[in-house]
Design a protein around this motif. Structure first.
Motif, mmCIF file in Angstrom:
data_model
loop_
_atom_site.group_PDB
_atom_site.id
_atom_site.type_symbol
_atom_site.label_atom_id
_atom_site.label_comp_id
_atom_site.label_asym_id
_atom_site.label_seq_id
_atom_site.Cartn_x
_atom_site.Cartn_y
_atom_site.Cartn_z
ATOM 1 N N SER A 26 0.816 -1.213 0.000
ATOM 2 C CA SER A 26 0.000 0.000 0.000
ATOM 3 C C SER A 26 0.851 1.265 0.000
ATOM 4 C CB SER A 26 -0.933 0.001 1.222
ATOM 5 O OG SER A 26 -1.812 -1.104 1.177
ATOM 6 N N GLN A 27 2.079 1.153 0.496
ATOM 7 C CA GLN A 27 2.955 2.317 0.513
ATOM 8 C C GLN A 27 3.256 2.815 -0.903
ATOM 9 O OE1 GLN A 27 3.909 3.673 3.538
ATOM 10 N NE2 GLN A 27 2.534 2.108 4.340
ATOM 11 N N LEU A 28 3.116 1.911 -1.884
ATOM 12 C CA LEU A 28 3.381 2.289 -3.272
ATOM 13 C C LEU A 28 2.279 3.163 -3.855
ATOM 14 C CD1 LEU A 28 4.624 -1.192 -4.578
ATOM 15 C CD2 LEU A 28 6.015 0.743 -3.819
ATOM 16 N N LEU A 29 1.172 3.326 -3.108
ATOM 17 C CA LEU A 29 0.039 4.112 -3.605
ATOM 18 C C LEU A 29 -0.129 5.437 -2.870
ATOM 19 C CD1 LEU A 29 -2.532 1.182 -3.916
ATOM 20 C CD2 LEU A 29 -1.434 2.401 -5.806
ATOM 21 N N LEU A 30 0.894 5.842 -2.135
ATOM 22 C CA LEU A 30 0.785 7.064 -1.341
ATOM 23 C C LEU A 30 0.537 8.300 -2.203
ATOM 24 C CD1 LEU A 30 3.539 6.548 1.398
ATOM 25 C CD2 LEU A 30 1.046 6.369 1.646
ATOM 26 N N ASP A 31 1.031 8.302 -3.445
ATOM 27 C CA ASP A 31 0.865 9.462 -4.319
ATOM 28 C C ASP A 31 -0.375 9.368 -5.196
ATOM 29 O OD1 ASP A 31 3.218 10.598 -3.352
ATOM 30 O OD2 ASP A 31 4.455 9.513 -4.806
ATOM 31 N N TYR A 32 -1.158 8.322 -5.016
ATOM 32 C CA TYR A 32 -2.365 8.141 -5.818
ATOM 33 C C TYR A 32 -3.584 8.468 -4.952
ATOM 34 C CZ TYR A 32 -5.151 6.206 -9.618
ATOM 35 O OH TYR A 32 -6.013 6.063 -10.674
ATOM 36 N N PRO A 33 -4.639 9.098 -5.530
ATOM 37 C CA PRO A 33 -5.824 9.436 -4.736
ATOM 38 C C PRO A 33 -6.341 8.233 -3.941
ATOM 39 C CG PRO A 33 -5.998 10.382 -6.923
ATOM 40 C CD PRO A 33 -4.777 9.515 -6.941
ATOM 41 N N THR A 34 -6.441 8.381 -2.625
ATOM 42 C CA THR A 34 -6.694 7.258 -1.730
ATOM 43 C C THR A 34 -8.004 6.544 -1.997
ATOM 44 O OG1 THR A 34 -5.425 8.399 -0.025
ATOM 45 C CG2 THR A 34 -6.836 6.582 0.686
ATOM 46 N N LEU A 35 -9.119 7.271 -1.945
ATOM 47 C CA LEU A 35 -10.417 6.639 -2.112
ATOM 48 C C LEU A 35 -10.629 6.136 -3.529
ATOM 49 C CD1 LEU A 35 -12.643 9.031 0.031
ATOM 50 C CD2 LEU A 35 -11.683 6.814 0.670
ATOM 51 N N THR A 36 -10.056 6.833 -4.486
ATOM 52 C CA THR A 36 -10.138 6.381 -5.877
ATOM 53 C C THR A 36 -9.431 5.031 -6.026
ATOM 54 O OG1 THR A 36 -10.188 8.650 -6.694
ATOM 55 C CG2 THR A 36 -9.550 6.936 -8.262
ATOM 56 N N ALA A 37 -8.265 4.915 -5.411
ATOM 57 C CA ALA A 37 -7.521 3.656 -5.470
ATOM 58 C C ALA A 37 -8.344 2.521 -4.873
ATOM 59 C CB ALA A 37 -6.192 3.791 -4.731
ATOM 60 N N GLN A 38 -9.009 2.786 -3.739
ATOM 61 C CA GLN A 38 -9.829 1.748 -3.118
ATOM 62 C C GLN A 38 -11.017 1.375 -4.006
ATOM 63 O OE1 GLN A 38 -8.914 0.121 -0.424
ATOM 64 N NE2 GLN A 38 -7.095 1.413 -0.285
ATOM 65 N N ALA A 39 -11.620 2.371 -4.668
ATOM 66 C CA ALA A 39 -12.740 2.089 -5.564
ATOM 67 C C ALA A 39 -12.295 1.204 -6.727
ATOM 68 C CB ALA A 39 -13.333 3.395 -6.087
ATOM 69 N N VAL A 40 -11.132 1.514 -7.304
ATOM 70 C CA VAL A 40 -10.595 0.705 -8.408
ATOM 71 C C VAL A 40 -10.310 -0.708 -7.918
ATOM 72 C CG1 VAL A 40 -8.625 0.411 -9.953
ATOM 73 C CG2 VAL A 40 -9.640 2.683 -9.641
ATOM 74 N N ARG A 41 -9.724 -0.808 -6.743
ATOM 75 C CA ARG A 41 -9.388 -2.116 -6.168
ATOM 76 C C ARG A 41 -10.639 -2.978 -5.982
ATOM 77 N NH1 ARG A 41 -8.356 -2.417 0.262
ATOM 78 N NH2 ARG A 41 -8.911 -4.607 0.558
ATOM 79 N N TYR A 42 -11.683 -2.417 -5.377
ATOM 80 C CA TYR A 42 -12.885 -3.190 -5.109
ATOM 81 C C TYR A 42 -13.661 -3.504 -6.389
ATOM 82 C CZ TYR A 42 -12.311 -2.582 -0.065
ATOM 83 O OH TYR A 42 -11.839 -2.627 1.216
ATOM 84 N N ALA A 43 -13.629 -2.589 -7.355
ATOM 85 C CA ALA A 43 -14.313 -2.852 -8.626
ATOM 86 C C ALA A 43 -13.661 -4.032 -9.348
ATOM 87 C CB ALA A 43 -14.284 -1.608 -9.500
ATOM 88 N N ALA A 195 -19.385 -1.487 -2.291
ATOM 89 C CA ALA A 195 -18.447 -0.503 -1.744
ATOM 90 C C ALA A 195 -17.985 0.495 -2.805
ATOM 91 C CB ALA A 195 -17.234 -1.209 -1.134
ATOM 92 N N VAL A 196 -18.011 0.099 -4.081
ATOM 93 C CA VAL A 196 -17.470 0.948 -5.146
ATOM 94 C C VAL A 196 -18.189 2.298 -5.240
ATOM 95 C CG1 VAL A 196 -17.069 1.157 -7.626
ATOM 96 C CG2 VAL A 196 -16.549 -0.986 -6.450
ATOM 97 N N PRO A 197 -19.528 2.341 -5.395
ATOM 98 C CA PRO A 197 -20.181 3.656 -5.496
ATOM 99 C C PRO A 197 -20.006 4.501 -4.239
ATOM 100 C CG PRO A 197 -21.809 1.901 -5.279
ATOM 101 C CD PRO A 197 -20.505 1.239 -5.544
ATOM 102 N N LEU A 198 -19.941 3.854 -3.077
ATOM 103 C CA LEU A 198 -19.725 4.600 -1.838
ATOM 104 C C LEU A 198 -18.360 5.281 -1.850
ATOM 105 C CD1 LEU A 198 -21.101 1.962 0.716
ATOM 106 C CD2 LEU A 198 -22.289 3.979 -0.189
ATOM 107 N N LEU A 199 -17.350 4.563 -2.329
ATOM 108 C CA LEU A 199 -16.001 5.127 -2.386
ATOM 109 C C LEU A 199 -15.902 6.214 -3.451
ATOM 110 C CD1 LEU A 199 -14.078 1.787 -1.923
ATOM 111 C CD2 LEU A 199 -13.849 3.788 -0.431
ATOM 112 N N VAL A 200 -16.607 6.036 -4.554
ATOM 113 C CA VAL A 200 -16.598 7.062 -5.606
ATOM 114 C C VAL A 200 -17.211 8.357 -5.071
ATOM 115 C CG1 VAL A 200 -17.554 7.719 -7.839
ATOM 116 C CG2 VAL A 200 -16.600 5.424 -7.514
ATOM 117 N N VAL A 201 -18.329 8.236 -4.350
ATOM 118 C CA VAL A 201 -18.948 9.426 -3.754
ATOM 119 C C VAL A 201 -17.995 10.063 -2.745
ATOM 120 C CG1 VAL A 201 -20.801 10.232 -2.247
ATOM 121 C CG2 VAL A 201 -21.311 8.637 -4.104
ATOM 122 N N GLY A 202 -17.346 9.230 -1.943
ATOM 123 C CA GLY A 202 -16.374 9.756 -0.980
ATOM 124 C C GLY A 202 -15.230 10.479 -1.664
ATOM 125 N N ALA A 203 -14.767 9.931 -2.794
ATOM 126 C CA ALA A 203 -13.692 10.573 -3.542
ATOM 127 C C ALA A 203 -14.131 11.929 -4.079
ATOM 128 C CB ALA A 203 -13.245 9.664 -4.690
#
Length: 330
Positions: A26-43, A195-203
Motif C-alpha cells: 500500500s505504501q506504493l500508492l501514497l501518491d495516488y488518490p486514496t479513495l479512488t484507489a480503493q474504488a478501483v481495487r474493489y471494482a 463498496a465501489v459507489p460509496l467510495l466514488v462518492v467519498g472521492a
C-alpha cells in the motif's frame, strides 16, 4: 462445503497474513488518490469474484443460482459502508490528522476483544461470551499493542481510528449473518461491488477528481496485488474460516494482522524486530493458543438439532447450534 476446524484456522491465518503483509504494498500508492484507489481495487475484485461465483457456483459453500434477498442486500450494504468504505475513510482521516500508524494499528488491534464480546449477540442461543475466549482475546489485544507500539495522536485522529475499529468489527459480524446462505464468494463479491459507489462518492466529496490520472506501472501493479490477493483471496478464505469457526474464535485471529505487517517489514528491511515487538508476537501466539485449543462448545446430538435452528438478533445461526452429521461407517 464442510471443512475441519484446523483447515478453518489455516484459512483465517492466511487471510489475516495477506491483509497484514499488504501494508508494504500500500505504501506504493501514497501518491495516488486514496479513495479512488480503493474504488478501483474493489471494482476489479468484484468483477473477478462474480466470475468465480459463476464458474464455480458451489465454491465457498453456496447453492448454485442463489441471490441475496432485500434484507441480505441491506446487510451487505451496511457491511460495505462500514467495514470497507468507512474503514478506509476513517484510517485516512486519522493519518491526515497527525495520528501515527502505530496508534491506528494498536486501536484496530482491539477488534478481537470486540468480536469476542459481541459475537454471542448475533450467534443465536448462547447469551453470554465465553470467559475463555474473552480472556484469550484480551491477551491477543495486549500482544498487538506490544507489536504496534505507541505514538502520537490527535483527538480527530483518535476519532477516526475508533471509527476504523468499529468498521473492522462490523466487517466480520455482518458477514457472519449472511454467510450461511450466500457463501463466502458471493458475500465477498456483493460487498465489494456495493463498496465501489460509496467510495466514488467519498472521492468526489474529498475533492479527488482534480487529482485523477492513470496509475503508473508500479501503482497498477500494487492495485492488482491489492485486488487479487488482499481482496479476492483474503476475503474468500477469511469468510470460509469465519463461518466454520464462528465470530469469536475467528475474531481472535485478527490479531495476526499486525504480526504479519511486522514480519513483512522485517523481511524487507532485512533486520530483526526489536524486543518489544518480538515479545508482542509471542503474546499474540499465547493468546491464540489459549483460545483456539479450548474445549469445543457442546453440540446437539445428531437428529436432535432443529432443521431450522433459532437465529440470533441479526438472523445468524451459530455454528455451535447446528449438529454435525455423523460420519458414515466404513
Amino acid at each position: 462445503m464442510v471443512i475441519s476446524k484446523g483447515t478453518a484456522v489455516a484459512f483465517c491465518v492466511l487471510g489475516m497474513t495477506l491483509v497484514g503483509s499488504s501494508v508494504a504494498v500500500s505504501q506504493l500508492l501514497l501518491d495516488y488518490p486514496t479513495l479512488t484507489a480503493q474504488a478501483v481495487r474493489y471494482a476489479a475484485a468484484a468483477a473477478v469474484l462474480f466470475l468465480i461465483a459463476r464458474r464455480f457456483p458451489r465454491l465457498g459453500g453456496a447453492r448454485p443460482g442463489i441471490r441475496p434477498t432485500r434484507r441480505e442486500l441491506g446487510i451487505l450494504l451496511i457491511l460495505a459502508a462500514t467495514g470497507m468504505a468507512g474503514f478506509n475513510a476513517c484510517i485516512m482521516l486519522a493519518l491526515h490528522h497527525d495520528t501515527e500508524p502505530a496508534v491506528v494499528g494498536t486501536v484496530i488491534g482491539a477488534a478481537p476483544l470486540g468480536l469476542a464480546l459481541l459475537g454471542p449477540l448475533v450467534a443465536g442461543r448462547r447469551a453470554r461470551p465465553s470467559v475463555r475466549i474473552v480472556a484469550a482475546a484480551a491477551v491477543v489485544v495486549a500482544g498487538t499493542a506490544l507489536v504496534e507500539g505507541t505514538g502520537r495522536a490527535t483527538p480527530v485522529g483518535l476519532l477516526g481510528t475508533a471509527g476504523a475499529l468499529v468498521g473492522e468489527i462490523l466487517f466480520s459480524l455482518l458477514a457472519a449473518v449472511v454467510l450461511p446462505r450466500l457463501g463466502a464468494v458471493r458475500v465477498a463479491a456483493y460487498s465489494c461491488a456495493l463498496a465501489v459507489p460509496l467510495l466514488v462518492v467519498g472521492a468526489l466529496v474529498a475533492g479527488e477528481p482534480a487529482a485523477w490520472r492513470l496509475p503508473t506501472a508500479t501503482e497498477a501493479g500494487a492495485l492488482a496485488y491489492l485486488a487479487g490477493l488482499m481482496t479476492v483471496a483474503a476475503f474468500v478464505v477469511w469468510f470460509i474460516g469465519l463461518e466454520r469457526l464462528g465470530v469469536e474464535r475467528a475474531g481472535m485471529l485478527v490479531g495476526l494482522m499486525p504480526v504479519a505487517t511486522l514480519a513483512t517489514a522485517a523481511v524487507m528491511a532485512t533486520a530483526l524486530p526489536g524486543v518489544g515487538p518480538a515479545v508482542g508476537v509471542l503474546t499474540v501466539a499465547a493468546g491464540l493458543a489459549f483460545g483456539l485449543t479450548g474445549p469445543t462448545p457442546i453440540r446437539q446430538e445428531p437428529g436432535a438439532a432443529s432443521a431450522h435452528p433459532e437465529p440470533g438478533p441479526l438472523g445468524l445461526v451459530s455454528p455451535e447450534t447446528i449438529a454435525e452429521p455423523t460420519p458414515a461407517s466404513a
